[in-house]
Motif scaffolding. Sequence first.
Motif, PDB file in Angstrom:
ATOM      1  N   ALA A   1       0.819  -1.214   0.000  1.00 47.56           N
ATOM      2  CA  ALA A   1       0.000   0.000   0.000  1.00 47.56           C
ATOM      3  C   ALA A   1       0.851   1.262   0.000  1.00 47.56           C
ATOM      4  CB  ALA A   1      -0.934   0.006   1.208  1.00 47.56           C
ATOM      5  N   ARG A   2       2.063   1.174   0.463  1.00 48.67           N
ATOM      6  CA  ARG A   2       2.957   2.338   0.462  1.00 48.67           C
ATOM      7  C   ARG A   2       3.898   2.304  -0.747  1.00 48.67           C
ATOM      8  NH1 ARG A   2       7.645   4.223   4.236  1.00 48.67           N
ATOM      9  NH2 ARG A   2       7.481   6.436   3.849  1.00 48.67           N
ATOM     10  N   PHE A   3       4.367   1.116  -1.077  1.00 47.39           N
ATOM     11  CA  PHE A   3       5.368   0.961  -2.128  1.00 47.39           C
ATOM     12  C   PHE A   3       4.800   1.224  -3.520  1.00 47.39           C
ATOM     13  CE2 PHE A   3       8.009  -1.490  -5.062  1.00 47.39           C
ATOM     14  CZ  PHE A   3       9.284  -1.145  -4.652  1.00 47.39           C
ATOM     15  N   LEU A   4       3.660   0.642  -3.832  1.00 44.65           N
ATOM     16  CA  LEU A   4       3.110   0.750  -5.185  1.00 44.65           C
ATOM     17  C   LEU A   4       2.745   2.187  -5.575  1.00 44.65           C
ATOM     18  CD1 LEU A   4       1.068  -2.567  -5.335  1.00 44.65           C
ATOM     19  CD2 LEU A   4       3.186  -2.019  -6.566  1.00 44.65           C
ATOM     20  N   PRO A   5       2.086   2.978  -4.712  1.00 43.43           N
ATOM     21  CA  PRO A   5       1.830   4.376  -5.094  1.00 43.43           C
ATOM     22  C   PRO A   5       3.113   5.184  -5.288  1.00 43.43           C
ATOM     23  CG  PRO A   5       0.374   3.745  -3.312  1.00 43.43           C
ATOM     24  CD  PRO A   5       1.375   2.631  -3.482  1.00 43.43           C
ATOM     25  N   LEU A   6       4.121   4.921  -4.459  1.00 41.18           N
ATOM     26  CA  LEU A   6       5.405   5.604  -4.603  1.00 41.18           C
ATOM     27  C   LEU A   6       6.040   5.247  -5.940  1.00 41.18           C
ATOM     28  CD1 LEU A   6       7.932   7.143  -3.590  1.00 41.18           C
ATOM     29  CD2 LEU A   6       8.625   5.015  -2.474  1.00 41.18           C
ATOM     30  N   LEU A   7       6.014   3.988  -6.291  1.00 46.44           N
ATOM     31  CA  LEU A   7       6.576   3.534  -7.555  1.00 46.44           C
ATOM     32  C   LEU A   7       5.826   4.138  -8.739  1.00 46.44           C
ATOM     33  CD1 LEU A   7       8.640   1.674  -8.940  1.00 46.44           C
ATOM     34  CD2 LEU A   7       6.918  -0.152  -8.798  1.00 46.44           C
ATOM     35  N   LEU A   8       4.515   4.138  -8.666  1.00 49.70           N
ATOM     36  CA  LEU A   8       3.711   4.735  -9.734  1.00 49.70           C
ATOM     37  C   LEU A   8       4.027   6.219  -9.887  1.00 49.70           C
ATOM     38  CD1 LEU A   8       1.460   4.624 -11.856  1.00 49.70           C
ATOM     39  CD2 LEU A   8      -0.168   5.032 -10.001  1.00 49.70           C
ATOM     40  N   ALA A   9       4.072   6.936  -8.786  1.00 53.79           N
ATOM     41  CA  ALA A   9       4.366   8.374  -8.835  1.00 53.79           C
ATOM     42  C   ALA A   9       5.753   8.639  -9.419  1.00 53.79           C
ATOM     43  CB  ALA A   9       4.253   8.978  -7.439  1.00 53.79           C
ATOM     44  N   ALA A  10       6.723   7.847  -9.022  1.00 57.88           N
ATOM     45  CA  ALA A  10       8.088   8.042  -9.513  1.00 57.88           C
ATOM     46  C   ALA A  10       8.188   7.784 -11.007  1.00 57.88           C
ATOM     47  CB  ALA A  10       9.050   7.136  -8.751  1.00 57.88           C
ATOM     48  N   THR A  11       7.530   6.732 -11.497  1.00 60.54           N
ATOM     49  CA  THR A  11       7.607   6.430 -12.926  1.00 60.54           C
ATOM     50  C   THR A  11       6.861   7.473 -13.755  1.00 60.54           C
ATOM     51  OG1 THR A  11       5.755   4.868 -12.758  1.00 60.54           O
ATOM     52  CG2 THR A  11       7.995   3.961 -12.611  1.00 60.54           C
ATOM     53  N   VAL A  12       5.742   7.942 -13.245  1.00 61.57           N
ATOM     54  CA  VAL A  12       5.012   9.010 -13.952  1.00 61.57           C
ATOM     55  C   VAL A  12       5.851  10.285 -13.969  1.00 61.57           C
ATOM     56  CG1 VAL A  12       2.972  10.512 -13.842  1.00 61.57           C
ATOM     57  CG2 VAL A  12       2.716   8.033 -13.591  1.00 61.57           C
ATOM     58  N   LEU A  13       6.535  10.582 -12.885  1.00 63.99           N
ATOM     59  CA  LEU A  13       7.417  11.751 -12.825  1.00 63.99           C
ATOM     60  C   LEU A  13       8.535  11.651 -13.866  1.00 63.99           C
ATOM     61  CD1 LEU A  13       8.201  14.384 -11.381  1.00 63.99           C
ATOM     62  CD2 LEU A  13       9.531  12.998  -9.794  1.00 63.99           C
ATOM     63  N   ILE A  14       9.087  10.466 -14.057  1.00 64.77           N
ATOM     64  CA  ILE A  14      10.124  10.278 -15.080  1.00 64.77           C
ATOM     65  C   ILE A  14       9.556  10.557 -16.465  1.00 64.77           C
ATOM     66  CG2 ILE A  14      11.622   8.579 -16.201  1.00 64.77           C
ATOM     67  CD1 ILE A  14      11.952   7.288 -13.391  1.00 64.77           C
ATOM     68  N   VAL A  15       8.358  10.052 -16.733  1.00 65.43           N
ATOM     69  CA  VAL A  15       7.710  10.295 -18.030  1.00 65.43           C
ATOM     70  C   VAL A  15       7.478  11.787 -18.237  1.00 65.43           C
ATOM     71  CG1 VAL A  15       5.576   9.966 -19.355  1.00 65.43           C
ATOM     72  CG2 VAL A  15       6.640   8.021 -18.204  1.00 65.43           C
ATOM     73  N   LEU A  16       6.946  12.465 -17.237  1.00 66.62           N
ATOM     74  CA  LEU A  16       6.667  13.906 -17.360  1.00 66.62           C
ATOM     75  C   LEU A  16       7.947  14.713 -17.555  1.00 66.62           C
ATOM     76  CD1 LEU A  16       3.890  14.303 -14.639  1.00 66.62           C
ATOM     77  CD2 LEU A  16       3.605  14.258 -17.138  1.00 66.62           C
ATOM     78  N   ALA A  17       8.997  14.348 -16.847  1.00 62.95           N
ATOM     79  CA  ALA A  17      10.276  15.052 -17.005  1.00 62.95           C
ATOM     80  C   ALA A  17      10.835  14.848 -18.407  1.00 62.95           C
ATOM     81  CB  ALA A  17      11.270  14.577 -15.950  1.00 62.95           C
ATOM     82  N   ALA A  18      10.714  13.641 -18.928  1.00 62.25           N
ATOM     83  CA  ALA A  18      11.198  13.376 -20.286  1.00 62.25           C
ATOM     84  C   ALA A  18      10.384  14.156 -21.314  1.00 62.25           C
ATOM     85  CB  ALA A  18      11.145  11.878 -20.585  1.00 62.25           C
ATOM     86  N   MET A  19       9.081  14.231 -21.104  1.00 69.40           N
ATOM     87  CA  MET A  19       8.238  15.017 -22.007  1.00 69.40           C
ATOM     88  C   MET A  19       8.642  16.486 -21.986  1.00 69.40           C
ATOM     89  SD  MET A  19       4.527  13.270 -21.266  1.00 69.40           S
ATOM     90  CE  MET A  19       3.626  14.490 -22.209  1.00 69.40           C
ATOM     91  N   ALA A  20       8.865  17.022 -20.796  1.00 66.04           N
ATOM     92  CA  ALA A  20       9.267  18.424 -20.669  1.00 66.04           C
ATOM     93  C   ALA A  20      10.628  18.665 -21.316  1.00 66.04           C
ATOM     94  CB  ALA A  20       9.297  18.826 -19.192  1.00 66.04           C
ATOM     95  N   ALA A  21      11.552  17.737 -21.132  1.00 67.41           N
ATOM     96  CA  ALA A  21      12.891  17.900 -21.697  1.00 67.41           C
ATOM     97  C   ALA A  21      12.857  17.899 -23.218  1.00 67.41           C
ATOM     98  CB  ALA A  21      13.814  16.791 -21.188  1.00 67.41           C
TER      99      ALA A  21
END
Length: 138
Positions: free
Chosen positions: A103-123
Amino acid sequence: MLLLIVAAGALLHQPMLIPPLAASAALVHSTPALPLAQPRSLVGGHLLAALTGFAVLAVLGSATWAAALAGGLALAVMMLSRTQHTPAVATAVIVVLQAPRPARFLPLLLAATVLIVLAAMAATRAKRGGPAYPSYWW
């Protein structure tokens, strides 16, 4: 991007999650057109690998050999689902070795991977003239 990943991992007391996410960020930013770098593979691969790790953990417990098995099974699951993302194999291993709460790990993992995608899009948007990321979503 890497600074955010390291800071989030440290603040949330999940430092072992930093290496596979750092490898994912490096892959996405250095080779954004590769199939392994697309959002489907990045997000889906990490989540499927984590779920595979939790399944192995539930059945076999936290052991080094179970972690290795989880890594291999995670790669097979990613290949079958067309979500291959090689850094995600480490996520399955981490789940088995650390036994985090899902319950703690999966949301953190999802948020981190989405953040990587968003950063790549911005770059890629900031570079103008280069190929846009992602090449495809699904």
